[in-house]
Design a protein around this motif. Sequence first.
Motif, short mmCIF file in Angstrom:
data_model
loop_
_atom_site.label_atom_id
_atom_site.label_comp_id
_atom_site.label_asym_id
_atom_site.label_seq_id
_atom_site.Cartn_x
_atom_site.Cartn_y
_atom_site.Cartn_z
N PHE A 1 -104.97 -25.34 85.05
CA PHE A 1 -103.94 -24.77 86.08
C PHE A 1 -103.41 -23.42 85.67
CE2 PHE A 1 -102.67 -28.22 88.68
CZ PHE A 1 -102.82 -27.63 89.92
N THR A 2 -103.09 -22.98 84.27
CA THR A 2 -102.45 -22.09 83.81
C THR A 2 -103.60 -21.43 83.15
OG1 THR A 2 -101.34 -23.15 81.84
CG2 THR A 2 -100.20 -23.39 83.86
N GLN A 3 -104.45 -22.01 82.78
CA GLN A 3 -105.53 -21.03 81.84
C GLN A 3 -106.42 -20.78 82.49
OE1 GLN A 3 -104.12 -22.76 78.65
NE2 GLN A 3 -102.41 -21.07 78.59
N ALA A 4 -107.00 -21.75 82.04
CA ALA A 4 -108.89 -21.78 83.12
C ALA A 4 -108.66 -21.58 84.70
CB ALA A 4 -109.22 -23.04 83.54
N ASN A 5 -107.20 -21.66 85.46
CA ASN A 5 -107.20 -20.99 86.95
C ASN A 5 -108.24 -21.87 87.39
OD1 ASN A 5 -105.12 -19.85 87.18
ND2 ASN A 5 -106.26 -17.57 86.34
N ASP A 6 -109.17 -22.73 87.13
CA ASP A 6 -109.75 -24.08 88.38
C ASP A 6 -108.80 -25.14 88.96
OD1 ASP A 6 -111.43 -25.39 88.89
OD2 ASP A 6 -112.34 -25.94 87.58
N TYR A 7 -107.99 -24.69 89.98
CA TYR A 7 -107.05 -24.94 90.75
C TYR A 7 -107.89 -26.80 91.85
CZ TYR A 7 -103.62 -22.13 90.43
OH TYR A 7 -102.75 -21.23 89.68
N PRO A 8 -109.36 -26.40 92.28
CA PRO A 8 -109.25 -27.63 92.69
C PRO A 8 -109.92 -28.32 91.48
CG PRO A 8 -110.80 -25.56 93.72
CD PRO A 8 -110.35 -24.99 92.09
N ALA A 9 -110.73 -28.59 90.81
CA ALA A 9 -110.60 -29.37 89.44
C ALA A 9 -109.07 -29.93 88.65
CB ALA A 9 -111.02 -28.99 88.48
N ALA A 10 -108.30 -29.07 88.94
CA ALA A 10 -107.23 -29.71 88.84
C ALA A 10 -106.09 -30.34 89.79
CB ALA A 10 -105.50 -28.43 88.32
N GLY A 11 -106.41 -30.14 90.51
CA GLY A 11 -105.84 -30.72 91.97
C GLY A 11 -106.55 -31.99 92.08
N ALA A 12 -107.74 -32.19 91.91
CA ALA A 12 -108.67 -33.46 91.57
C ALA A 12 -108.14 -34.93 90.47
CB ALA A 12 -110.32 -33.71 91.89
N LEU A 13 -108.01 -34.16 89.17
CA LEU A 13 -107.36 -34.76 88.46
C LEU A 13 -105.77 -35.21 88.45
CD1 LEU A 13 -108.85 -35.08 85.66
CD2 LEU A 13 -108.07 -33.50 84.68
N SER A 14 -105.59 -34.72 89.54
CA SER A 14 -103.90 -34.72 89.16
C SER A 14 -103.83 -35.63 90.38
CB SER A 14 -103.17 -33.64 89.88
OG SER A 14 -101.47 -33.19 89.11
N MET A 15 -104.72 -35.77 91.07
CA MET A 15 -104.26 -36.65 92.29
C MET A 15 -105.05 -38.23 91.76
SD MET A 15 -103.46 -36.18 95.04
CE MET A 15 -103.91 -37.40 96.00
N ILE A 16 -106.18 -37.98 90.74
CA ILE A 16 -106.68 -39.23 90.41
C ILE A 16 -105.94 -39.59 89.12
CG2 ILE A 16 -107.98 -40.43 89.05
CD1 ILE A 16 -110.67 -37.69 89.73
N LEU A 17 -104.83 -39.06 88.83
CA LEU A 17 -103.93 -40.09 88.10
C LEU A 17 -102.97 -40.75 88.63
CD1 LEU A 17 -102.55 -40.40 84.89
CD2 LEU A 17 -100.68 -37.96 85.72
N MET A 18 -102.36 -40.05 90.30
CA MET A 18 -101.32 -40.56 90.65
C MET A 18 -102.15 -41.41 91.90
SD MET A 18 -98.23 -39.42 92.08
CE MET A 18 -97.85 -40.61 93.18
#
Lengths: 301, 267
Positions: free
Chosen positions: A264-281
């Motif tokens: 989210f903050t460094q790579a600015n790769d929002y889709p991957a970060a969002g997907a990973l967040s969802m997987i964790l949840m």
Amino acid sequence: MASTAGTAPVTTAPASDDSSRRRGLTGYVLLVPGVVWLALFFVIPFYSLVATSLYDPGGSVFSGYEMSYQFSNYWHAIQDYWEPLLRSLWYAGLATLICLVLGYVLAYAIAFKAGRWKNLMLVLVIAPFFTSFLVRTLSWKLILADGGLIVNSLQAVHLLGPDGRLLATPFAVICGIVYNFLPFMVLPLFASIDKIDHRLIEASSDLYANPFVGFWKVTWPLSLPGVVSGTLLTFIPAAGDYINAQLLGSPNQRMVGNVIQNLFTQANDYPAAGALSMILMILIVAMVLFYVRRAGTEELL
Amino acid sequence: MRWLRDHLVLILGILILLYTFVPIFVVVLMSFNDPSSKLIYRFDGFTLHNWLNPCEPEGMCHALGTSIQISLLATIGSTILGTLMAFALVRHDFLGRSSMNLLIFLPMATPEIVMGSSLLALFVAAGFAGQLGFWTILIAHVMFCLSFVVVTVRARLAGMDDNLEQAAMDLYATPRQTFWRITFPLVFPGILGAALLSFSLSFDDFIVTNLNAGNTTTFPMYVWGVAQRGIPMQVNVIGTLMFMVSVLIVVGSEVNSRRRTAKLATR
């Protein structure tokens, strides 16, 4: 609640509470501000997270993303980051188990053995956690540092090799997690153990159960609600935590929180970060549901 | 030997408590540290310098000020919203009670990283990516403190005996008088506890804040930043102060409630 009103006098307090609740608009008026806040800043964001996780990864924060229902984002996230994901669950699980052992002993001692010091001990459980989480974790960094007292004494008794270290190992990270989430375990356990009727334990020893059998057959089952809520309250934040992994570990102890935060903050790769967040949840919700089912405590909520 | 067996659990419990205090001792000790180099973090010598110059490290006190402002506002906001909700849940009937309970429970069961990233996703999608800062942090903090306020105040309200209110009504108090003279004072300790909890949750938060902060720096973010470069000892001064202030508050309220019970008992 009209249908229960007739039976209210038979059952005890909670049911009669229902009938004394006032009806009308006031209830809704009181609820509206809080509900609007939670809807705007908790429920809708969750929807944005789902949307973000399905964006076309070709976009960027600046040029904007296109919604293309890229379910492959999930697949890629798992392929790229299965290691920190598994590590998070593993560290959090192990830390929860250690917390359970330590927390149970402490909660049991406070509830049954502390006598008139009960309140004081309870305050002492929470007191260290008034200091900032980060400051506490940094002070563990100092305690476990190379050349520090603990490392030196472990080396002196040959438990640790001459160039062995504690910092930047899974040990340090798990210790940090155990330390930081211990009160989340102790407080619900205490609430549960404190309610146990002492006569039941005496009865078991009158019936010739030795203390261990008595504990296993009486105290432990009666404290299960506390065990379930304590383990959940510890496991869930621990699985998402990355402060301990960052401050006490090395990149080899990277947890999924570190990855999401970086994306989210460094790579600015929002889709991957969002997907990973969802997987964790999703993983956490699945594990929690399975666990609550197995433990058989449905009244948790 | 027998004494040891009888007290084994208590001794173990006290040992575990001592273990939780180890980092606090280190924080207090290091607040008096006179470091010989910025890069090596160890105790080199005693000094009062850090206590006499708490704001020496650049940006630390500014971050601390930001944190205090945000926490105060978040506490006020979440305490008001949460108390209203708790009253509705305990005292009023409405449709959708079980989904309401779920809505309140979920924020407490969501990992912070998920909560923080979904809020960030919303702010970005709504075009606020450039305006992240004080206000977005505040919004986030009110959101995650809210549930804890509801749960704390609800527990107090649900455990309350409503005979006193009935008595007041019987003595011709208007609903308004009953509320302000009877109900509110009785619930107040719960509200105060909820406010203190909110303040410490908000003040200490890093994960959600860091994702939604933009260029604003709160105290935990400051500590995170310096952790990579070399930690000024003043951080430990603040840590020690936080510990002392909260212990004073807890001890004060304990003494106060004991005095009140003692007063009631002698009457």
